[in-house]
Each structure stands twice: as structure tokens, then as C-alpha cells.
Scaffold this active site. Structure first.
Site, PDB file in Angstrom:
ATOM      1  N   ASN A   1       0.827  -1.211   0.000  1.00  0.00           N
ATOM      2  CA  ASN A   1       0.000   0.000   0.000  1.00  0.00           C
ATOM      3  C   ASN A   1       0.851   1.248   0.000  1.00  0.00           C
ATOM      4  OD1 ASN A   1      -0.285  -1.221   2.856  1.00  0.00           O
ATOM      5  ND2 ASN A   1      -1.210   0.722   3.300  1.00  0.00           N
ATOM      6  N   ASP A   2       0.660   2.187   0.878  1.00  0.00           N
ATOM      7  CA  ASP A   2       1.199   3.546   0.728  1.00  0.00           C
ATOM      8  C   ASP A   2       2.693   3.619   0.385  1.00  0.00           C
ATOM      9  OD1 ASP A   2      -1.160   3.549   2.145  1.00  0.00           O
ATOM     10  OD2 ASP A   2      -0.386   4.614   3.877  1.00  0.00           O
TER      11      ASP A   2
ATOM     12  N   GLN B   1       4.511   0.455   2.102  1.00  0.00           N
ATOM     13  CA  GLN B   1       3.851  -0.469   3.017  1.00  0.00           C
ATOM     14  C   GLN B   1       3.789  -1.836   2.344  1.00  0.00           C
ATOM     15  OE1 GLN B   1       2.014   0.183   6.350  1.00  0.00           O
ATOM     16  NE2 GLN B   1       3.974   1.208   6.110  1.00  0.00           N
TER      17      GLN B   1
ATOM     18  N   SER C   1       2.818   3.777   8.065  1.00  0.00           N
ATOM     19  CA  SER C   1       3.376   4.769   7.136  1.00  0.00           C
ATOM     20  C   SER C   1       4.174   5.874   7.818  1.00  0.00           C
ATOM     21  CB  SER C   1       2.249   5.394   6.315  1.00  0.00           C
ATOM     22  OG  SER C   1       1.849   4.472   5.350  1.00  0.00           O
TER      23      SER C   1
ATOM     24  N   ARG D   1      -1.362   8.955  13.330  1.00  0.00           N
ATOM     25  CA  ARG D   1      -0.323   8.200  12.592  1.00  0.00           C
ATOM     26  C   ARG D   1       0.208   8.943  11.361  1.00  0.00           C
ATOM     27  NH1 ARG D   1      -5.023   5.025  12.117  1.00  0.00           N
ATOM     28  NH2 ARG D   1      -6.029   5.176  10.084  1.00  0.00           N
TER      29      ARG D   1
ATOM     30  N   GLU E   1      -5.759  10.728   7.131  1.00  0.00           N
ATOM     31  CA  GLU E   1      -4.563   9.884   7.061  1.00  0.00           C
ATOM     32  C   GLU E   1      -3.507  10.563   6.196  1.00  0.00           C
ATOM     33  OE1 GLU E   1      -5.688   5.335   7.547  1.00  0.00           O
ATOM     34  OE2 GLU E   1      -6.285   6.039   5.575  1.00  0.00           O
TER      35      GLU E   1
HETATM   36  C1  FRU Z   1      -3.320   4.469   4.635  1.00  0.00           C
HETATM   37  C2  FRU Z   1      -2.976   3.754   5.931  1.00  0.00           C
HETATM   38  C3  FRU Z   1      -2.145   4.616   6.846  1.00  0.00           C
HETATM   39  C4  FRU Z   1      -1.432   3.589   7.676  1.00  0.00           C
HETATM   40  C5  FRU Z   1      -1.133   2.532   6.654  1.00  0.00           C
HETATM   41  C6  FRU Z   1      -1.076   1.148   7.218  1.00  0.00           C
HETATM   42  O1  FRU Z   1      -3.545   3.602   3.573  1.00  0.00           O
HETATM   43  O2  FRU Z   1      -4.147   3.312   6.569  1.00  0.00           O
HETATM   44  O3  FRU Z   1      -2.898   5.531   7.609  1.00  0.00           O
HETATM   45  O4  FRU Z   1      -0.257   4.081   8.273  1.00  0.00           O
HETATM   46  O5  FRU Z   1      -2.147   2.624   5.689  1.00  0.00           O
HETATM   47  O6  FRU Z   1      -0.697   0.243   6.208  1.00  0.00           O
END
Ligand code: FRU
Length: 476
Positions: A39-40, A56, A100, A167, A221
Site C-alpha cells: 500500500n502507501d 507499506q 506509514s 499516525r 490519514e
Molecule cells: C493508509 C494507511 C495509513 C497507515 C497505513 C497502514 O492507507 O491506513 O494511515 O499508516 O495505511 O498500512
């Protein structure tokens, strides 16, 4: 904790070795996870002559889980090296995920800041109780090995009116001041960004919170902050915004807003604008490179979607990052354009006139540049799957096939003059006019779905096949 780290990294290497070698829908010029879930984008930076892109990464399955930071680096954005994960969840303060965060270069040291996610056993909602989100700092002298992880902020340091969801630290220098932004969910159900200033890389003081006058969702986020052309901007991802006509159609939103002043001056935020108008875009992050360009990379995905939206689950991997984009500011509006480095992937060009209805054969992976000289309407069908159509000042992306649940998205584009279509095996990124809008979406065509069918307009189309970029996986 060294043993736990070694075990996790060994397990990751084995998962990557065991990953399917099926190449269908593996992208040619987008980053995808060696195995499992991505992910991110995290920790984007330019350090010691290379771009570093962390992300991620949950290598053990195609759902987010015990997230690591995956890591690639490149000198030219075309030839990549794939490194072992930079961070994994090997400490008590990040044992349920290295979430993240961002990178900041101070002299010869690369500093990473991330969220250490911890979930406690028991009857919790994990919003108001049962979760810790620690802000953690780690360092590296070579950009590949990270040491000395330590918690610099925890719940006792966050304001009393926020929940346990705090976060995604974004750390940057603003005119010599070290600033950290944290995304937060307040007890009263609103999202905001907490602002801290750093006396040292480990000592942080609360400076204030930035929120909107009218509620924009319950959680913000992945905040990011920067100034361009004398204007400060906050980029963030609000969760919980209602759709409003053609706006905010995705499950969660991702956009930016101008600020009335510096982050440390308790600024007000102006109008929220979505970064991208397609189906799959979230959690972008920006950084300044050595050439002074502000570069953005986003996640070409969306949290909490049904797995059936992305059929590569059955192949053991899921999601991509977007191409890196160059951000510029024109009259208060942010424009996004592909970086010229990507032109190194182009094969021989072919230019054709468009008149009436044209069908143009394309390779599976291509860039098409349409210059439109006719009036207010027309359409392009990409690989028999995705129709871009424009009429009366609106541009629509619609999946007629292979969208796996994706329908249509529309943006207001008063005059359409140019489309730059980047079509990789399973993703489209369409840049509109001078970068005033982008539509990013995954799609999953078969090999026989090919070509561009252009109708109802005149102009020219230039087409390049694009070669695959390299991503050496020397550690696997
Ligand atoms: C956004 C998120 C962030 C978090 C991460 C966890 O996609 O939810 O807020 O840090 O993904 O994978």
C-alpha cells in the site's frame, strides 16, 4: 529483537522466493510488491545520489497485516534496485505493523519516521481503546540498513481530544524549522492534522492542530505539507466524506488544500481539491529532489475494497504505486505531469491523424499522446475496456469491460485539448491538458483486448510502445 528481525526477514525472503512467476498483469513500468500486499508509498527521498522509495509491504498474504517497509532505490527512475525490507515489526512498540511515515535527510544521515502500530488483546474497538500508535525514529548512514529505532512520541504526548488513531508522520524542514505532521482522528468524530516542531530529531513540541471549518470526514490519514510559489499546501486523505455529485466518489478521499500561513502559525485551510479523479489513488507523498522538483508518488489502490476488485489476489500479489509525477503550481492550482525520465522507456514513435473514427493498433504497454483540435465532444476506447468520453465540459472515464466493479468517474474539464494516456498491463494513468487533472485506475484486460478506438473528434495521436523498466531483485 535481532533474532525476531532476522526471522521476519528470512520468512519474507522465502515468501518472495515462493511467489508465483505468473507475469500476466505484472506491470512493466510501475512498482509492484515482490510478493503479497503493497500500500502507501513511504519515506520518499533523494539520498546520496539515489531516489529511495519505501512502501507499506505485507509479504505473507494479499491482505494488509504485519506491515513492513519494502524498499527500492534508483538513480534515474528507470533502473531500480530492490532491497530487503528496510523496517519490519520486530519491536514491542511496532509489533503489529510498521505503518506509514516519511524520510528526512540531515547531512550524511537518512532519518525515517513511522508509526509503530500495537494492538492490545481484549474487548476493544481499537479506535478509542486497545491501540497504540507510537511515532518512531530510525536512522541510516547508507540508505539501506536502518538502526536505532526509538519512540519519540506516544499517546501521552498527543492532545487529550484525539482517539488512539494518530499516525503517518511526515517530517520536513520549513525554512530551517523541523516540522512533523501527524494524521489524527478526534474524539468528536472529526479529522485533523497535529503539528509538532523538532528541537532535535528526537525532541518534539506540540505546536497546534490544523483542521477545516466544515467537517471533512472523521480521520485524516497520510498528511503531507509543502510550499509552492509562496503558498503553503496541506495534502491529506480524509476518511468519511460524503460523495457530492461528481466529487468524492471513492470510498476514501485524497486531496490538498491551500493554507493561510505556515504550519506553525495555526493556519486555516482553504478549499479541498482531489488529487486524482480515477478509482485507484490514495495516500500520496511528495518530496523535493536534487533538481528542486516536487515529486509525488501515490498508491494506485484504495483501502478496504472487496478483494474481487483486483483479481491478482489469486496470483499472490496485489496493488501498485503510481508513476512518479512532477507537481507544479499555476494560479493556485497544482498540476501533475509525468517526469521526462520516463521518456527513456519509449520505443519508436508513430503519429497518425485522427478523423472521424480511427482504430489504432497498440502494443500491450504504451503511451499515447492525443492532441485534439475539434470541438466539445469525442471519445477514446482503450483496449476495448475503458472509454474516455468528453462532452459539454465534462470528461468521463468508464469501464465497459475488465473494470472488476469499477463503473464511471467524471471531472469538469471546460476545454479538452490533450490526453496523455499511459497504459500499463493493468493500470491506466491519464493526464489531462497541462496536468490539470489525472485519472488513475486499475483494469485487467486480456491480451486480445487491444488498440485505441478514437471517434467523434479530429487531431493527432502519437503512440510509443514502452519497454519494461528493470527492478533487479538481487536479494531474493
Ligand atoms: C493508509 C494507511 C495509513 C497507515 C497505513 C497502514 O492507507 O491506513 O494511515 O499508516 O495505511 O498500512
Amino acid at each position: 529483537m535481532q533474532t525476531r528481525k532476522r526471522d521476519l526477514l528470512t520468512a519474507c525472503r522465502l515468501a518472495e522466493k515462493a511467489a508465483s512467476r505468473e507475469t500476466k498483469w505484472r506491470p512493466a513500468f510501475h512498482l509492484s510488491p515482490p510478493a503479497g500486499w503493497m500500500n502507501d508509498p513511504n519515506g520518499l527521498c533523494w539520498f546520496q545520489g539515489r531516489y529511495h522509495i519505501f512502501y507499506q509491504y505485507a509479504p505473507f498474504g494479499t491482505q494488509p497485516g504485519l506491515n513492513f517497509w519494502g524498499h527500492v532505490s534508483t538513480a534515474d527512475l528507470v533502473e531500480y534496485a530492490c532491497h530487503p525490507p528496510a523496517l519490519c515489526c520486530d519491536e514491542s512498540f511496532d509489533c503489529h505493523g510498521v505503518y506509514s511515515g516519511s524520510a528526512v535527510v540531515m547531512g550524511d544521515i537518512l532519518h525515517l519516521y513511522y508509526t509503530g502500530n500495537v494492538k492490545h488483546a481484549g474487548a476493544h474497538d481499537y479506535v478509542h481503546t486497545g491501540r497504540d500508535h507510537h511515532t518512531v525514529h530510525a536512522e541510516s548512514t547508507d540508505g539501506v540498513h536502518f538502526e536505532n529505532k526509538r519512540v519519540v512520541l506516544s499517546h501521552a504526548d498527543y492532545p487529550a481530544d484525539v482517539t488512539r488513531h494518530v499516525r503517518d508522520p511526515k517530517v520536513f524542514y520549513d525554512d530551517g524549522t523541523l516540522v512533523m505532521l501527524l494524521g489524527a482522528r478526534r474524539q468528536d468524530g472529526r479529522g485533523e492534522v497535529l503539528v509538532y516542531t523538532g528541537e532535535t530529531p528526537d525532541i518534539w513540541k506540540f505546536s497546534g492542530a490544523v483542521t477545516s471549518e466544515e467537517k471533512l470526514g472523521y480521520m485524516w490519514e497520510c498528511p503531507d505539507g509543502f510550499s509552492m510559489g509562496g503558498q503553503y499546501f496541506l495534502s491529506f486523505c480524509p476518511q468519511g466524506m460524503e460523495a457530492d455529485g461528481i466529487l468524492y466518489q471513492n470510498l476514501y478521499q485524497s486531496g490538498y488544500a491551500p493554507l493561510s500561513g505556515r504550519f506553525t502559525e495555526n493556519p486555516h485551510i482553504g478549499e479541498f481539491t482531489e488529487w486524482d479523479r480515477g478509482f485507484d489513488f490514495y495516500a500520496p507523498q511528495t518530496f523535493l529532489d536534487a533538481k528542486g522538483r516536487r515529486i509525488l508518488v501515490g498508491w494506485a489502490g484504495m483501502p478496504d475494497l472487496d478483494p474481487s476488485c483486483n483479481p491478482t489476489h489469486s496470483m499472490g500479489w496485489v496493488h501498485l504505486l503510481t508513476m512518479p509525477r512532477c507537481i507544479t503550481c499555476e494560479e493556485g492550482r497544482l498540476l501533475q505531469n509525468p517526469l521526462p525520465e520516463l521518456e527513456a522507456l519509449r520505443l519508436a514513435p508513430r503519429t497518425e491523424d485522427i478523423q472521424g473514427r480511427s482504430w489504432i493498433r497498440t502494443p500491450e504497454v504504451f503511451e499515447a499522446w492525443l492532441e485534439i483540435t475539434s470541438g466539445p465532444s469525442g471519445e477514446v476506447l482503450i483496449r476495448d475496456s475503458c472509454r474516455l468520453s468528453w462532452q459539454n465540459g465534462f470528461l468521463t472515464m468508464e469501464f465497459v469491460k475488465n473494470g472488476y466493479g469499477r463503473g464511471s468517474r467524471t471531472a469538469e474539464i471546460p476545454v479538452l485539448k490533450r490526453l496523455r494516456i499511459f497504459s500499463d498491463t493493468s493500470i491506466l494513468e491519464v493526464f489531462v491538458n497541462n496536468g490539470e487533472a489525472v485519472f488513475t485506475s486499475r483494469f485487467y484486460p486480456d491480451a486480445e483486448d487491444e488498440g485505441l478506438e478514437i471517434s467523434g473528434c479530429t487531431g493527432t495521436v502519437t503512440l510509443w510502445g514502452l519497454r519494461k523498466f528493470s527492478c533487479g531483485r538481487e536479494h531474493i
